[in-house]
Design a protein around this motif. Structure first.
Motif, PDB file in Angstrom:
ATOM      1  N   VAL A  26     -20.845  51.480  26.891  1.00 26.48           N
ATOM      2  CA  VAL A  26     -21.568  52.035  25.743  1.00 26.48           C
ATOM      3  C   VAL A  26     -23.069  51.883  25.962  1.00 26.48           C
ATOM      4  O   VAL A  26     -23.557  50.787  26.263  1.00 26.48           O
ATOM      5  CB  VAL A  26     -21.148  51.346  24.434  1.00 26.48           C
ATOM      6  N   ARG A  27     -23.798  52.994  25.812  1.00 25.38           N
ATOM      7  CA  ARG A  27     -25.226  52.996  26.102  1.00 25.38           C
ATOM      8  C   ARG A  27     -26.009  53.692  24.988  1.00 25.38           C
ATOM      9  O   ARG A  27     -25.481  54.536  24.271  1.00 25.38           O
ATOM     10  CB  ARG A  27     -25.509  53.732  27.418  1.00 25.38           C
ATOM     11  N   LEU A  28     -27.283  53.360  24.894  1.00 28.31           N
ATOM     12  CA  LEU A  28     -28.210  54.035  23.992  1.00 28.31           C
ATOM     13  C   LEU A  28     -28.791  55.245  24.720  1.00 28.31           C
ATOM     14  O   LEU A  28     -29.434  55.108  25.748  1.00 28.31           O
ATOM     15  CB  LEU A  28     -29.334  53.076  23.581  1.00 28.31           C
ATOM     16  N   ALA A  29     -28.530  56.439  24.193  1.00 31.71           N
ATOM     17  CA  ALA A  29     -29.047  57.673  24.797  1.00 31.71           C
ATOM     18  C   ALA A  29     -28.925  58.797  23.788  1.00 31.71           C
ATOM     19  O   ALA A  29     -28.049  58.772  22.922  1.00 31.71           O
ATOM     20  CB  ALA A  29     -28.277  58.036  26.070  1.00 31.71           C
ATOM     21  N   ALA A  30     -29.811  59.768  23.905  1.00 27.80           N
ATOM     22  CA  ALA A  30     -29.850  60.854  22.919  1.00 27.80           C
ATOM     23  C   ALA A  30     -29.996  62.203  23.594  1.00 27.80           C
ATOM     24  O   ALA A  30     -30.736  62.345  24.572  1.00 27.80           O
ATOM     25  CB  ALA A  30     -31.004  60.637  21.950  1.00 27.80           C
TER      26      ALA A  30
ATOM     27  N   THR B 297     -17.411  56.423  29.163  1.00 28.43           N
ATOM     28  CA  THR B 297     -18.805  56.114  28.886  1.00 28.43           C
ATOM     29  C   THR B 297     -19.122  56.720  27.522  1.00 28.43           C
ATOM     30  O   THR B 297     -18.750  57.867  27.254  1.00 28.43           O
ATOM     31  CB  THR B 297     -19.746  56.707  29.945  1.00 28.43           C
ATOM     32  N   ALA B 298     -19.769  55.958  26.653  1.00 25.81           N
ATOM     33  CA  ALA B 298     -20.092  56.438  25.309  1.00 25.81           C
ATOM     34  C   ALA B 298     -21.566  56.226  25.039  1.00 25.81           C
ATOM     35  O   ALA B 298     -22.119  55.170  25.374  1.00 25.81           O
ATOM     36  CB  ALA B 298     -19.252  55.699  24.265  1.00 25.81           C
ATOM     37  N   VAL B 299     -22.216  57.216  24.435  1.00 24.16           N
ATOM     38  CA  VAL B 299     -23.639  57.105  24.128  1.00 24.16           C
ATOM     39  C   VAL B 299     -23.893  57.473  22.673  1.00 24.16           C
ATOM     40  O   VAL B 299     -23.155  58.261  22.077  1.00 24.16           O
ATOM     41  CB  VAL B 299     -24.503  58.004  25.045  1.00 24.16           C
ATOM     42  N   ASP B 300     -24.949  56.895  22.120  1.00 22.80           N
ATOM     43  CA  ASP B 300     -25.395  57.264  20.777  1.00 22.80           C
ATOM     44  C   ASP B 300     -26.895  57.029  20.696  1.00 22.80           C
ATOM     45  O   ASP B 300     -27.446  56.193  21.435  1.00 22.80           O
ATOM     46  CB  ASP B 300     -24.672  56.451  19.703  1.00 22.80           C
ATOM     47  N   ALA B 301     -27.540  57.769  19.800  1.00 24.50           N
ATOM     48  CA  ALA B 301     -28.988  57.677  19.658  1.00 24.50           C
ATOM     49  C   ALA B 301     -29.424  56.531  18.754  1.00 24.50           C
ATOM     50  O   ALA B 301     -30.614  56.182  18.741  1.00 24.50           O
ATOM     51  CB  ALA B 301     -29.540  58.989  19.103  1.00 24.50           C
ATOM     52  N   GLU B 302     -28.500  55.935  17.998  1.00 26.84           N
ATOM     53  CA  GLU B 302     -28.835  54.900  17.022  1.00 26.84           C
ATOM     54  C   GLU B 302     -28.383  53.531  17.525  1.00 26.84           C
ATOM     55  O   GLU B 302     -27.198  53.314  17.772  1.00 26.84           O
ATOM     56  CB  GLU B 302     -28.169  55.236  15.679  1.00 26.84           C
ATOM     57  N   PRO B 303     -29.320  52.594  17.691  1.00 24.81           N
ATOM     58  CA  PRO B 303     -28.965  51.276  18.230  1.00 24.81           C
ATOM     59  C   PRO B 303     -27.860  50.565  17.454  1.00 24.81           C
ATOM     60  O   PRO B 303     -27.011  49.887  18.058  1.00 24.81           O
ATOM     61  CB  PRO B 303     -30.287  50.507  18.154  1.00 24.81           C
ATOM     62  N   GLY B 304     -27.840  50.700  16.142  1.00 24.11           N
ATOM     63  CA  GLY B 304     -26.799  50.058  15.360  1.00 24.11           C
ATOM     64  C   GLY B 304     -25.418  50.607  15.667  1.00 24.11           C
ATOM     65  O   GLY B 304     -24.429  49.843  15.707  1.00 24.11           O
ATOM     66  N   MET B 305     -25.333  51.908  15.876  1.00 21.22           N
ATOM     67  CA  MET B 305     -24.056  52.520  16.254  1.00 21.22           C
ATOM     68  C   MET B 305     -23.617  52.008  17.627  1.00 21.22           C
ATOM     69  O   MET B 305     -22.437  51.687  17.838  1.00 21.22           O
ATOM     70  CB  MET B 305     -24.179  54.037  16.288  1.00 21.22           C
ATOM     71  N   VAL B 306     -24.566  51.930  18.553  1.00 19.63           N
ATOM     72  CA  VAL B 306     -24.256  51.445  19.896  1.00 19.63           C
ATOM     73  C   VAL B 306     -23.723  50.014  19.839  1.00 19.63           C
ATOM     74  O   VAL B 306     -22.730  49.678  20.501  1.00 19.63           O
ATOM     75  CB  VAL B 306     -25.506  51.530  20.797  1.00 19.63           C
ATOM     76  N   ALA B 307     -24.346  49.188  19.025  1.00 23.47           N
ATOM     77  CA  ALA B 307     -23.903  47.798  18.907  1.00 23.47           C
ATOM     78  C   ALA B 307     -22.486  47.719  18.349  1.00 23.47           C
ATOM     79  O   ALA B 307     -21.650  46.949  18.852  1.00 23.47           O
ATOM     80  CB  ALA B 307     -24.870  47.022  18.011  1.00 23.47           C
ATOM     81  N   GLN B 308     -22.190  48.518  17.311  1.00 25.85           N
ATOM     82  CA  GLN B 308     -20.850  48.500  16.736  1.00 25.85           C
ATOM     83  C   GLN B 308     -19.815  49.027  17.714  1.00 25.85           C
ATOM     84  O   GLN B 308     -18.726  48.466  17.847  1.00 25.85           O
ATOM     85  CB  GLN B 308     -20.812  49.318  15.438  1.00 25.85           C
TER      86      GLN B 308
END
Length: 269
Positions: A90-94, A69-80
């Motif tokens: 892959v999810r959007l989370a901070a 499971t991978a998370v990032d706070a930046e939507p563009g990073m999540v999309a890539q």
């Protein structure tokens, strides 16, 4: 609750996935194998990659057979990351609050994520919450003082007479910590982790002047926010100083050879 530092980081990284991928992502990828090694990531291990960026660590963990499971706070990073690592969730989370269950993962890793949070201790406590008892948490950060290659861009800014803009906050003193082996190990201990080990890794990052300049020129990271806050004359002067300083790191083939150093620490939940 987010700090002013957290809010500044959100603004700094907004829309920067492509520029990051073309510049600093290659540098940050160097520590990924060692990070997974100290955490014991292998076949069937449930892994959380926090601050995945464009998915470098997540992809490597998936290649080892882990359930990622991978998370990032930046939507563009999540999309890539979702495109480049389709086998990961892959999810959007901070940080400092992740929408994940207690004890959900065997291993939690964060490659340089602690450099980008306003309350590192609280962030580590959250990583411990989502990691099962006995599981491992492994993180990397940059050393302070910085290695010579890492300091190149900052030296160019300083030589141009530019100071850090007031709208870019630093960590509050009570939230900061010493960026040494002992300091990072102590931080993990304060977050309740046991059997903490920390080591320094050094390497020469090879790049070109244009590639290395492209990140800050696009506003990537704090150094980029400092550069792009200047008027065109100020930016041109930073670039001029950068070009002059590059001479100390330029090899016979015209590439830059930039010495870097980072800390890798691991502890048990």
């Amino acid at each position: 609750m987010e700090t002013a530092f957290d809010e500044s980081e959100r603004r700094a990284w907004a829309g920067q996935a492509d520029a990051y991928a073309a510049s600093f992502a290659k540098l940050c990828a160097y520590t990924a194998p060692g990070l997974l090694d100290v955490a014991g990531v292998g076949e069937g291990v449930r892994v959380l990659d926090v601050g995945t960026g464009t998915g470098t660590v997540a992809a490597l963990a998936c290649g080892r057979g882990a359930k990622v499971t991978a998370v990032d706070a930046e939507p563009g990073m999540v999309a890539q990351a979702a495109l480049s690592v389709p086998e990961a969730d892959v999810r959007l989370a901070a940080l400092p609050q992740l929408p994940l269950a207690d004890d959900e993962f065997d291993v939690t890793v964060g490659n340089f994520v602690l450099n980008h949070v306003g309350r590192p201790r609280q962030a580590l406590t959250e990583l411990r919450r989502v990691t099962r008892p006995g599981g491992r948490i492994a993180v990397t950060i940059w050393t302070v003082p910085a290695a010579a290659g890492q300091a190149l861009l900052g030296r160019a800014v300083q030589a141009a007479g530019v100071i850090r803009p007031a709208h870019l906050p630093v960590l509050a003193p009570e939230d900061d910590f010493v960026r040494t082996e002992q300091g990072l190990a102590a931080l993990l201990g304060e977050a309740g982790l046991n059997h903490v080990v920390c080591e320094t890794v050094t390497w020469d990052h090879r790049t070109t002047p244009e590639e290395w300049w492209s990140g800050p020129a696009a506003g990537v990271a704090t150094i980029g926010q400092i550069v792009t806050s200047q008027d065109p004359v100020g930016i041109a002067e930073i670039r001029n100083q950068f070009d002059l300083l590059c001479a100390d790191f330029t090899g016979p083939d015209g590439e830059l050879v930039l010495p870097h150093a980072a800390l890798i620490a691991c502890g048990q939940a």
